[in-house]
Design a protein around this motif. Structure first.
Motif, PDB file in Angstrom:
ATOM      1  N   SER A  34     -80.073 -37.086 -31.976  1.00 58.77           N
ATOM      2  CA  SER A  34     -79.363 -38.032 -32.166  1.00 58.77           C
ATOM      3  C   SER A  34     -77.937 -38.242 -32.086  1.00 58.77           C
ATOM      4  N   ARG A  38     -76.261 -39.863 -28.730  1.00 57.22           N
ATOM      5  CA  ARG A  38     -74.980 -40.754 -28.769  1.00 57.22           C
ATOM      6  C   ARG A  38     -73.651 -40.351 -28.028  1.00 57.22           C
ATOM      7  N   SER A  48     -70.311 -47.896 -26.385  1.00 54.51           N
ATOM      8  CA  SER A  48     -71.760 -47.772 -26.811  1.00 54.51           C
ATOM      9  C   SER A  48     -71.789 -48.549 -27.991  1.00 54.51           C
ATOM     10  N   TRP A  49     -72.953 -48.798 -28.424  1.00 48.67           N
ATOM     11  CA  TRP A  49     -72.942 -49.508 -29.464  1.00 48.67           C
ATOM     12  C   TRP A  49     -74.579 -49.535 -29.875  1.00 48.67           C
ATOM     13  N   THR A  50     -74.630 -49.747 -31.275  1.00 45.29           N
ATOM     14  CA  THR A  50     -76.088 -50.059 -31.923  1.00 45.29           C
ATOM     15  C   THR A  50     -76.119 -50.960 -32.894  1.00 45.29           C
ATOM     16  N   GLN A  51     -77.234 -51.350 -33.220  1.00 44.29           N
ATOM     17  CA  GLN A  51     -77.494 -52.337 -34.621  1.00 44.29           C
ATOM     18  C   GLN A  51     -78.520 -52.130 -35.054  1.00 44.29           C
ATOM     19  N   ASP A  52     -78.688 -51.815 -36.255  1.00 42.39           N
ATOM     20  CA  ASP A  52     -79.813 -51.800 -37.090  1.00 42.39           C
ATOM     21  C   ASP A  52     -80.296 -53.299 -37.608  1.00 42.39           C
ATOM     22  N   PRO A  59     -73.236 -55.265 -35.313  1.00 45.09           N
ATOM     23  CA  PRO A  59     -73.342 -54.018 -34.520  1.00 45.09           C
ATOM     24  C   PRO A  59     -72.157 -53.090 -34.815  1.00 45.09           C
ATOM     25  N   GLU A 138     -83.913 -51.674 -34.087  1.00 46.61           N
ATOM     26  CA  GLU A 138     -82.639 -51.327 -33.534  1.00 46.61           C
ATOM     27  C   GLU A 138     -82.467 -51.744 -32.062  1.00 46.61           C
ATOM     28  N   TRP A 139     -81.167 -51.939 -31.868  1.00 46.67           N
ATOM     29  CA  TRP A 139     -80.703 -52.302 -30.760  1.00 46.67           C
ATOM     30  C   TRP A 139     -79.717 -51.090 -30.129  1.00 46.67           C
ATOM     31  N   VAL A 140     -79.721 -50.594 -28.943  1.00 45.78           N
ATOM     32  CA  VAL A 140     -79.135 -49.661 -28.285  1.00 45.78           C
ATOM     33  C   VAL A 140     -78.478 -50.231 -27.059  1.00 45.78           C
TER      34      VAL A 140
END
Length: 564
Positions: A34, A38, A48-52, A59, A138-140
């Motif tokens: 992981s 990243r 870069s971003w993520t959202q659970d 995010p 999740e969004w990446v």
């Protein structure tokens, strides 16, 4: 309770030490994978971003905060939209909403405000990660800098549009107005265009501003002519005298004092509030035509080398248009002077023709008074030849005067009731002896009477030109003149069996001074068919041509018998 049910209630045996070690190793591997992914994201994109999704909340995007300078609080609750250019917010939000609703990846472009306040084009992408239940867990996503690519596309489109507009603005002054207005719409808060005339005179030709409230100040700037010094340092003067470009990312008060030509100039620059400046010369065919200056006064934009290159490309396109406009003006002036000269020359040349014609008439009468003289046949022959040459010169002078009238817009028709058939026979009778001298069989067909409303003298001029043309290029071959009525249209056809006309030469035959053959072998000014077309079209008709090279030509004139 059955033995089977009692068996199912027994607790599972505790994992062995080997199993716990394997589980810890697997979790560690997943964490490393992981982290590696990243790092790859951070390397591949600026942000870069993520959202659970299942955990809820906003995010997570540390690189976003670093790039934009936006705090976490400002970022929350769709606050990230405020970092986007106002014109791009609705599109970005719509792309995100559609992707979230359909659980599909999205890709969109927008301008993102960098921490220094400059908007940068970014390509934003997002991909959903689906769980076992098919829902998004999740969004990446990433945001990649595509500013250079978008800038190239925008500038290419801008230059293409500028070229189209410059082509429409045939006058140099119109080109400069277009240049200035285009520049303030996208490139600058102020645009100044200085012009260098062919006589060496400098002129501040155009000052445009993005804000109408600055117009009074723009008028003050326009009155500041870019008078160059012996060693100019003021950027427009430098471009006008040496062709040197200037780019100043940050204009300081000290710099303004250094380049100011006088106290008034310095005060005006301070009122404008110049923050960034670039100036490029307008150059075409190796000659400096002017200078283009772009000025930033309100935004955080700062000009750099890329802006300088683009401004020079724009200036080159504009300079070519200005140069073409000047060449066009020169050509028009040359045509005007030529037509003016021809008009004066025609009048002056006609002046001696009148007394010459009178002298020939007197000589003819004197010869007839002595019919027994052996010199009578010789003198009459010379007198008749003199009359023909005088008539020929008079026709040429009249053609030149007509061209001058057409150019000046004073060409007019004087219509009256005309028997076209009678006019055809009259003109044909005048030409018959000339066809006899050239050994060209000449036939005329016409009804008893064909009446219409025309300018009689101009219609006779059309017949003169068509028959003269047939006589010149069809000498020694049969020539026919035919008049017929087709409904409400009269058709006049003149046919010769001469040299004919090549297809590629036909379009220019009816133009002024248009010729299909060399003037060395055939005389004339190349005006007969031009005047024929002009007169016929003024009468509401049209003239056409059919010809085969080496097999003669047929000219047809269509005239409406009922004028509006």
């Amino acid at each position: 309770m059955t033995p089977a049910s009692r068996e199912s209630l027994r607790p599972s045996p505790a994992p062995s030490a080997e199993g716990e070690a394997a589980l810890r190793q697997e979790l560690a591997t997943l964490r490393e994978e992981s982290a590696r992914l990243r790092r790859m994201l951070d390397t591949a994109a600026q942000i870069s971003w993520t959202q659970d999704v299942r955990a809820g909340g906003d995010p997570v995007a540390p690189s976003w905060h670093a790039f934009t300078g936006q705090t976490r609080d400002a970022f929350a609750n769709q606050g990230w939209l405020t970092a986007l250019h106002p014109d791009d917010r609705a599109g970005a939000l719509a792309a995100w909403a559609e992707a979230a609703a359909q659980k599909k990846p999205f890709s969109t472009r927008y301008r993102l405000r960098r921490a220094d306040g400059v908007f940068v084009w970014m390509l934003a992408k997002g991909t959903p990660v689906l769980g076992h239940d098919g829902e998004v867990s999740e969004w990446v996503g990433t945001c990649s800098d595509i500013h250079s690519q978008c800038l190239r596309e925008e500038r290419a489109a801008f230059l293409a549009r500028a070229g189209e507009l410059f082509a429409l603005a045939l006058e140099p002054s119109a080109t400069l107005v277009t240049l200035a207005n285009l520049s303030v719409s996208t490139l600058a808060d102020w645009c100044i265009v200085d012009l260098l005339h062919v006589n060496g005179h400098f002129e501040r030709a155009q000052v445009s501003t993005a804000d109408p409230a600055w117009l009074p100040l723009a008028e003050v700037v326009r009155r500041l002519a870019p008078i160059p010094r012996e060693r100019p340092v003021y950027p427009p003067a430098l471009a006008l005298t040496t062709g040197q470009s200037t780019v100043v990312p940050d204009v300081t008060p000290a710099l303004m004092e250094a380049v100011a030509q006088d106290a008034n100039h310095l005060e005006t620059m301070r009122q404008v509030g110049i923050r960034s400046l670039l100036t490029v010369p307008l150059v075409a065919r190796g000659h400096i035509l002017g200078a283009l200056s772009l000025i930033v006064t309100t935004s955080g934009r700062r000009y750099g080398d890329e802006d300088l290159k683009f401004a020079q490309e724009l200036a080159n396109v504009a300079a070519l248009a200005v140069d073409n406009g000047r060449l066009l003006q020169g050509a028009r002036e040359a045509v005007r002077l030529r037509d003016e000269f021809l008009s004066v020359a025609s009048h002056e040349l006609k002046t001696p023709l009148t007394p010459l014609s009178l002298k020939l008439q007197a000589l003819s009468r004197a010869v007839k008074a002595h019919p027994d003289s052996p010199l009578v046949p010789v003198i009459e022959s010379h007198v008749e030849q003199g009359h023909r040459q005088v008539r020929r010169l008079t026709e040429l002078m009249n053609d030149l005067l007509d061209v001058s009238r057409i150019s000046a817009g004073t060409f007019r028709l004087q219509r009256e009731a005309v028997d076209v058939a009678a006019l055809v026979r009259e003109v044909s009778a005048r030409f018959a002896p000339r066809f006899g001298l050239e050994h060209s069989p000449f036939t005329v067909e016409a009804p008893e009477s064909v009446r219409g409303c025309f300018d009689r003298s101009r219609l006779a001029q059309v017949l003169d030109h068509l028959l003269d043309n047939a006589l010149k290029y069809g000498a020694g071959t049969p020539v026919s003149l035919r008049l017929l009525v087709d409904g409400a249209v009269a058709r006049i056809r003149v046919r010769d069996g001469g040299i004919g006309i090549a297809p590629e030469q036909r379009p220019r035959l009816f133009e002024r001074y248009g010729r299909a053959v060399s003037e060395r072998h055939y005389g004339g000014l190349g005006l007969g068919l031009y005047l024929t077309r002009t007169i016929v079209e003024a009468e509401g008709g049209r003239v056409s041509l059919e010809s085969t090279l080496g097999e003669g030509a047929t000219f047809e004139v269509e005239l409406p018998l009922q004028q509006a």
